[in-house]
Design a protein around this motif. Structure first.
Motif, PDB file in Angstrom:
ATOM      1  N   HIS A 143      15.737  22.251  98.671  1.00  0.00           N
ATOM      2  CA  HIS A 143      15.825  22.199  97.509  1.00  0.00           C
ATOM      3  C   HIS A 143      15.713  20.376  97.006  1.00  0.00           C
ATOM      4  CE1 HIS A 143      19.956  23.519  97.315  1.00  0.00           C
ATOM      5  NE2 HIS A 143      18.833  24.742  97.319  1.00  0.00           N
ATOM      6  N   GLY A 144      15.102  19.435  97.780  1.00  0.00           N
ATOM      7  CA  GLY A 144      14.644  18.132  96.858  1.00  0.00           C
ATOM      8  C   GLY A 144      13.656  18.046  97.168  1.00  0.00           C
ATOM      9  N   ARG A 145      12.878  19.161  96.998  1.00  0.00           N
ATOM     10  CA  ARG A 145      11.326  19.642  95.866  1.00  0.00           C
ATOM     11  C   ARG A 145      11.325  19.809  94.698  1.00  0.00           C
ATOM     12  NH1 ARG A 145       7.093  21.386  99.310  1.00  0.00           N
ATOM     13  NH2 ARG A 145       6.540  21.085  97.624  1.00  0.00           N
ATOM     14  N   VAL A 146      12.450  20.377  94.598  1.00  0.00           N
ATOM     15  CA  VAL A 146      12.684  20.815  92.831  1.00  0.00           C
ATOM     16  C   VAL A 146      13.431  19.679  92.152  1.00  0.00           C
ATOM     17  CG1 VAL A 146      11.391  23.690  93.138  1.00  0.00           C
ATOM     18  CG2 VAL A 146      14.422  22.553  93.677  1.00  0.00           C
ATOM     19  N   GLN A 147      14.725  19.025  93.261  1.00  0.00           N
ATOM     20  CA  GLN A 147      15.334  18.971  92.347  1.00  0.00           C
ATOM     21  C   GLN A 147      14.658  17.142  91.302  1.00  0.00           C
ATOM     22  OE1 GLN A 147      18.083  17.083  95.586  1.00  0.00           O
ATOM     23  NE2 GLN A 147      20.416  17.413  93.934  1.00  0.00           N
ATOM     24  N   GLY A 148      15.402  16.735  90.085  1.00  0.00           N
ATOM     25  CA  GLY A 148      14.702  16.630  89.178  1.00  0.00           C
ATOM     26  C   GLY A 148      13.199  17.465  88.314  1.00  0.00           C
ATOM     27  N   TYR A 149      12.964  18.673  88.727  1.00  0.00           N
ATOM     28  CA  TYR A 149      11.934  19.580  88.088  1.00  0.00           C
ATOM     29  C   TYR A 149      12.477  19.945  86.819  1.00  0.00           C
ATOM     30  CZ  TYR A 149       8.174  19.411  91.189  1.00  0.00           C
ATOM     31  OH  TYR A 149       6.679  19.601  91.657  1.00  0.00           O
ATOM     32  N   SER A 150      14.036  19.732  86.405  1.00  0.00           N
ATOM     33  CA  SER A 150      14.493  20.688  85.534  1.00  0.00           C
ATOM     34  C   SER A 150      13.976  19.387  84.022  1.00  0.00           C
ATOM     35  CB  SER A 150      15.898  20.707  85.399  1.00  0.00           C
ATOM     36  OG  SER A 150      16.526  19.409  85.823  1.00  0.00           O
ATOM     37  N   GLN A 151      13.805  17.893  84.651  1.00  0.00           N
ATOM     38  CA  GLN A 151      14.198  17.093  83.652  1.00  0.00           C
ATOM     39  C   GLN A 151      12.538  16.822  83.291  1.00  0.00           C
ATOM     40  OE1 GLN A 151      16.024  13.140  84.426  1.00  0.00           O
ATOM     41  NE2 GLN A 151      16.477  13.879  85.866  1.00  0.00           N
TER      42      GLN A 151
END
Length: 190
Positions: A143-151
């Protein structure tokens, strides 16, 4: 569709068209009355204020991406696929980009409207984040690899929209291709 529902939709549709053409500040209730073929009474029956109409325009503009994201809940798309879909949609419907620019300008000049629009865009961003996290789980990506990718996806999308209107000789295809590559993640760590 009832008369009330159709007059409400006529107001929202007219507001979207007027906002794209004249901006939020350049759109008045009298403009809405004329463009929608309704009355002040009809407008205030459906909406308590002009800002409420603007927020509904934004909500409707985000309805299709929200619906598309809901479809991906069972088979979530990758971050790069989501961005590719967004770029394609904005290329196919440039009026949506124009509307986003006008809404952003309206949010910058009215704090109350700005907060309401940030809330709406925040819901879209949260839905994108949920889809990306579901994709990560399904593909063995922490999950840490995609967290913040939405921003990042929202930023790249808004950058695309802004540059299309503000930068001479903007290479849409190159931008979209580079942005999609930037969002690409391996499906599992090796």
């Amino acid at each position: 569709m009832t008369v009330k529902a159709s007059s409400r939709q006529a107001i929202v549709d007219a507001a979207a068209q007027l906002i794209r053409a004249s901006g939020v500040q350049g759109t008045s209730i009298s403009d809405l009355i004329a463009a929608s073929g309704t009355s002040a009474g009809a407008i205030y029956h459906h909406f308590p204020s002009k800002n409420a109409i603007v927020v509904e325009v934004a909500r409707e503009a985000m309805a299709w991406p929200m619906a598309a994201l809901a479809e991906y809940r069972d088979r979530p798309a990758s971050p790069s696929d989501l961005l590719s879909y967004a770029m394609t949609a904005l290329t196919d419907a440039p009026e949506l980009g124009d509307l986003l620019i006008a809404l952003g300008a309206g949010a910058a000049t009215d704090d109350d409207l700005g907060q309401q629009l940030r809330d709406e865009v925040g819901r879209l961003r949260d839905s994108v984040e949920e889809t990306m996290l579901a994709w990560a789980m399904a593909n063995g990506v922490p999950h840490g690899r995609v967290q913040g990718y939405s921003q990042l996806l929202i930023g790249l999308t808004l950058g695309f929209v802004s540059q299309r209107r503000l930068v001479s000789n903007f290479d849409e295809q190159s931008y979209a291709a580079q942005a999609v590559r930037l969002m690409a993640l391996p499906q599992a760590e090796g």
